[in-house]
Every structure is written in C-alpha cells, then in structure tokens.
Scaffold this active site. Structure first.
Site, mmCIF file in Angstrom:
data_model
loop_
_atom_site.group_PDB
_atom_site.id
_atom_site.type_symbol
_atom_site.label_atom_id
_atom_site.label_comp_id
_atom_site.label_asym_id
_atom_site.label_seq_id
_atom_site.Cartn_x
_atom_site.Cartn_y
_atom_site.Cartn_z
ATOM 1 N N ARG A 43 -45.182 -23.718 -40.134
ATOM 2 C CA ARG A 43 -44.642 -23.090 -41.331
ATOM 3 C C ARG A 43 -44.310 -24.233 -42.266
ATOM 4 N NH1 ARG A 43 -39.542 -18.942 -41.153
ATOM 5 N NH2 ARG A 43 -38.474 -20.934 -41.126
ATOM 6 N N LYS A 61 -29.427 -18.067 -47.491
ATOM 7 C CA LYS A 61 -30.640 -17.755 -48.265
ATOM 8 C C LYS A 61 -30.732 -16.248 -48.500
ATOM 9 C CE LYS A 61 -33.390 -17.724 -44.005
ATOM 10 N NZ LYS A 61 -34.162 -18.607 -43.097
ATOM 11 N N TYR A 118 -41.451 16.292 -46.305
ATOM 12 C CA TYR A 118 -42.885 16.121 -46.593
ATOM 13 C C TYR A 118 -43.708 16.185 -45.304
ATOM 14 C CZ TYR A 118 -41.925 14.417 -51.345
ATOM 15 O OH TYR A 118 -41.545 14.295 -52.659
ATOM 16 N N MET A 131 -38.155 9.087 -50.865
ATOM 17 C CA MET A 131 -37.798 7.899 -51.648
ATOM 18 C C MET A 131 -36.288 7.771 -51.830
ATOM 19 S SD MET A 131 -39.043 6.854 -55.479
ATOM 20 C CE MET A 131 -40.776 6.794 -55.061
HETATM 21 C C1 LIG Z 1 -33.588 -18.769 -41.847
HETATM 22 C C2 LIG Z 1 -33.452 -20.094 -41.186
HETATM 23 C C3 LIG Z 1 -32.331 -20.406 -40.409
HETATM 24 C C4 LIG Z 1 -31.330 -19.346 -39.996
HETATM 25 O O1 LIG Z 1 -31.957 -18.520 -39.035
HETATM 26 P P1 LIG Z 1 -31.203 -17.320 -38.315
HETATM 27 O O2 LIG Z 1 -32.174 -16.853 -37.291
HETATM 28 O O3 LIG Z 1 -30.969 -16.283 -39.357
HETATM 29 O O4 LIG Z 1 -29.948 -17.842 -37.742
HETATM 30 C C5 LIG Z 1 -32.186 -21.694 -39.965
HETATM 31 N N1 LIG Z 1 -33.109 -22.643 -40.228
HETATM 32 C C6 LIG Z 1 -34.239 -22.371 -40.943
HETATM 33 C C7 LIG Z 1 -35.222 -23.447 -41.180
HETATM 34 C C8 LIG Z 1 -34.446 -21.097 -41.435
HETATM 35 O O5 LIG Z 1 -35.560 -20.827 -42.129
#
Ligand SMILES: *Cc1c(COP(=O)(O)O)cnc(C)c1O
Length: 373
Positions: free
Chosen positions: A147, A53, A266, A314
């Site tokens: 979630r 992802k 800054y 930046m």
């Molecule tokens: C992002 C995610 C993973 C992978 O998690 P990592 O901690 O990066 O290994 C696996 N399962 C779900 C549902 C996730 O959202």
C-alpha cells in the site's frame, strides 16, 4: 422576513438546512478518552498516539483531538494534509501531527508553516522533501501490504536522501493483525526490524489497534490506535473490552399494522407470516444504513432489538415493533449504541465496523458529552 401577527417568526424551528438529516449521534468523548487510556495501559512504556483520519472515523476530528490532547495524547495521525491543518487549528502548536498520505509533488512547502509532519512513502518523496529542506518527517516502510511506503530494500537509499532531514519515526503497518495466528504478523515484524535499522536515530512504530493487542513485541516505541478509540477493538475475536463511544438514533415516523400475508418494502421481499406492528424509521442507506443489511439488520428500543423487515430504502426502513407496544411516533430508536454494536451492524451489512463508523456516525448530526474532559 415573514412574521406572524404577534411579530414572531412563524417558523422558528423548521429545519431548513437540507443537509440536516434526522439521524443524530451523541458522541461520548469520555468514552473515547477511556479507550485511549486502555490502549495507553496496553502499550506499557511505548507512546500511545491517536489516529484521527477521516474526521476521526466519523466522530469529529476537532472535538476528538481536543479531548485526547487534554488527556495527554502527543501524536496524531491524519490521512490528508487538509485534515492535518484542521487538527492543528484545533490543537494549536505542540502535538505532532503526522500525515499518512505524504506530500504530493509541490505540496512540501504547505507542511512547514503549520508544522505538519509528512510520512515519506517513496524515494521520490524523500528526494523532494530533502530538496525542500522540509524538516521533521516520518519514514513509512511497506513490509507486506503493498500500500503506502518505501520498499524495505529502499530504506538505505531513503535514509541517504534524508540525511539532512532525518526521520524521527520509522513506521510500518500490519496486514493481518486482526488474526493473531496469522504468520504474516511475525514476518512483517522481522522485515520491519531489518528495514528500520536504516534509520538508527528514529523511534519505531508498527502496531495499530489490532497490532497493539498482539503483545509487547509489536509495541516498539509507539502504537497508533484508530478504530479502538471509537469502540471496536479491531480483532476477529473480541479481545479488549472498550467503551461504546456514540449512540446514533433516528426517529419513528409512523407505526402501522401489517396484516398476515401482506408484504413490506421494495421488491415485496418480506411476507408477513402473521399480523404484526411495523414502525417506519427515518433512516436509510443515504444515512449509511447499508442496503446490504436488508432483512438482516436490526435497530433497538429500550434494549430490545427490532429486526428490519424487507429492503432498506434511501431514507426509510421498516422494522417489526410488535415486541415494543410503547414505541410511538416521534420516539427515537437506536441505530448504533449499547444494544446494536457497530460490529454487529457491520456483520449484518456484510462490512466492518470501520465503515459503519465513517458512514453512519459520520453522516449523523453530532453532539458531544463529557466535552469538559
Ligand atoms: C488507519 C491506520 C491506523 C489505525 O488503524 P486502526 O486499525 O483503526 O487502529 C494506523 N496506522 C496506519 C498506517 C493506518 O493507515
């Protein structure tokens, strides 16, 4: 086009693409494959999937998925259907591509053509998926994060709704896997076993990178490492050695003397306690070098850490290069790599390696090594 008297383009190598920043990442696909194999060994008989992802955590979903597929990965996870379509394009038919976010209303049909598999995360999604005769799906059960996913008590009803499209995988996600001593791990495992029983024909998956390191009781039929593939093991205390998967560098724009009593950057937050040599680096918070690391983060050259002086701008940061007299204009310093681990950069910036990967590696112009794996 304007040409020089010799007929050649007078500006052949000017970087005219405004999106091209000086930050560069060399991604080591061999390291990513080696890390996947480390998790595969850890998982024993369970399948080792790959989470790609967010453009493979910033490393580039297409080359990463292709390298892992060649190494034997058969299941890939993305967050969105758009990401999944790109991965299908990269891999061709065969591997399972599972979309964690599930189908939005009306989106069901878009999964079928490219053979994408949604996570079914609610009873509404289950009903719509079944109505659309969507085919293969994954049941995601929420066992404590609140979630995405079905509530455990909804699993039986979801299974009834999906009678004609039975999920081939039931999965859940751990909230506290980075802390092996946390009792929530075992609580979620027990809740998962109970709820997944509503899908007796489905394989089961609970562990991501950290969960996979909690022991065989957490592996079930599939583990789903993400961050571990990219070089951080995801644990509060490092447990599994992994290969560094990207070296991110930025160029030195200038070297300059700073006199005792002068300030840097800054807000004039750094006051030189003595004469020093500063190097100005073409990297800033627009490159994902978080401003919260001001005065705490470091870059490196030749294995030597160079501390950031004062506030990060930046597009620029100032480092103390006194210890590196050889460092000159045009040299590239390491932002992330073998000397500056992502988790150390994250600690300096008050964040986690995941965010360093998705922003710093994500925004860098990338090239790939070991692409022939
Ligand atoms: C992002 C995610 C993973 C992978 O998690 P990592 O901690 O990066 O290994 C696996 N399962 C779900 C549902 C996730 O959202």
């Amino acid at each position: 086009m304007e040409t020089s008297p010799t007929g050649a383009d007078p500006r052949p190598s000017l970087p005219t693409d405004p999106s091209l920043r000086p930050l560069r990442a060399v991604v080591d696909l061999g390291a990513i494959v080696a890390n996947w194999k480390t998790f595969q060994r850890l998982s024993g008989a369970a399948e080792c999937a790959a989470v790609v992802k967010a453009d493979a955590y910033g490393f580039g979903a297409t080359p990463v998925a292709q390298a892992l597929a060649r190494a034997g990965a058969r299941s890939f996870f993305t967050a969105t259907i758009g990401e999944a379509m790109a991965v299908r394009e990269a891999l061709g038919p065969g591997p399972a591509i599972i979309v964690l976010n599930g189908p939005a209303p009306g989106e069901e049909g878009a999964f079928r053509g490219p053979g994408l598999v949604p996570c079914i995360n609610s009873l509404g999604q289950a009903a719509r998926w079944s109505q659309s005769r969507g085919g293969a799906c994954v049941a995601q059960i929420d066992t404590g994060m609140n979630r995405l996913g079905l509530r455990p008590e909804e699993a039986t009803e979801a299974a009834a709704l999906l009678r004609e499209e039975p999920p081939f995988l039931a999965m859940s996600h751990l909230a506290c896997a980075s802390d092996p001593a946390n009792p929530m791990n075992e609580e979620q495992r027990a809740r998962f076993i109970a709820a997944a029983a509503a899908f007796p024909q489905a394989r089961r998956s609970l562990a991501a990178s950290a969960g996979a390191q909690l022991g065989a009781a957490f592996h079930f039929d599939m583990i789903r490492p993400g961050v571990g593939l990219y070089g951080w093991d995801g644990m509060d205390c490092a447990a599994t050695p992994l290969a560094c998967a990207a070296v991110v560098t930025a160029p030195v724009l200038q070297r300059r003397k700073v006199r005792s009593g002068e300030t840097c950057g800054y807000g004039a937050t750094f006051l030189a306690p003595g004469d020093l040599d500063a190097a100005i680096i073409a990297c800033g918070y627009a490159d994902g070098f978080f401003r919260t690391g001001s005065g705490r983060a470091a870059v490196a050259f030749g294995g030597e850490a160079l501390p950031v002086l004062g506030r990060i701008s930046m597009d620029l940061l100032i480092v103390d290069a006194s210890a590196c007299p050889a460092l000159a204009e045009g040299d590239r310093v390491e932002i992330i790599g073998p000397t500056i681990a992502a988790e150390a950069a994250a600690a300096a910036a008050g964040t986690i390696a995941y965010e360093i990967f998705t922003t710093c590696v994500g925004r860098a112009g990338k090239s790939y090594r070991h692409a022939a794996f």
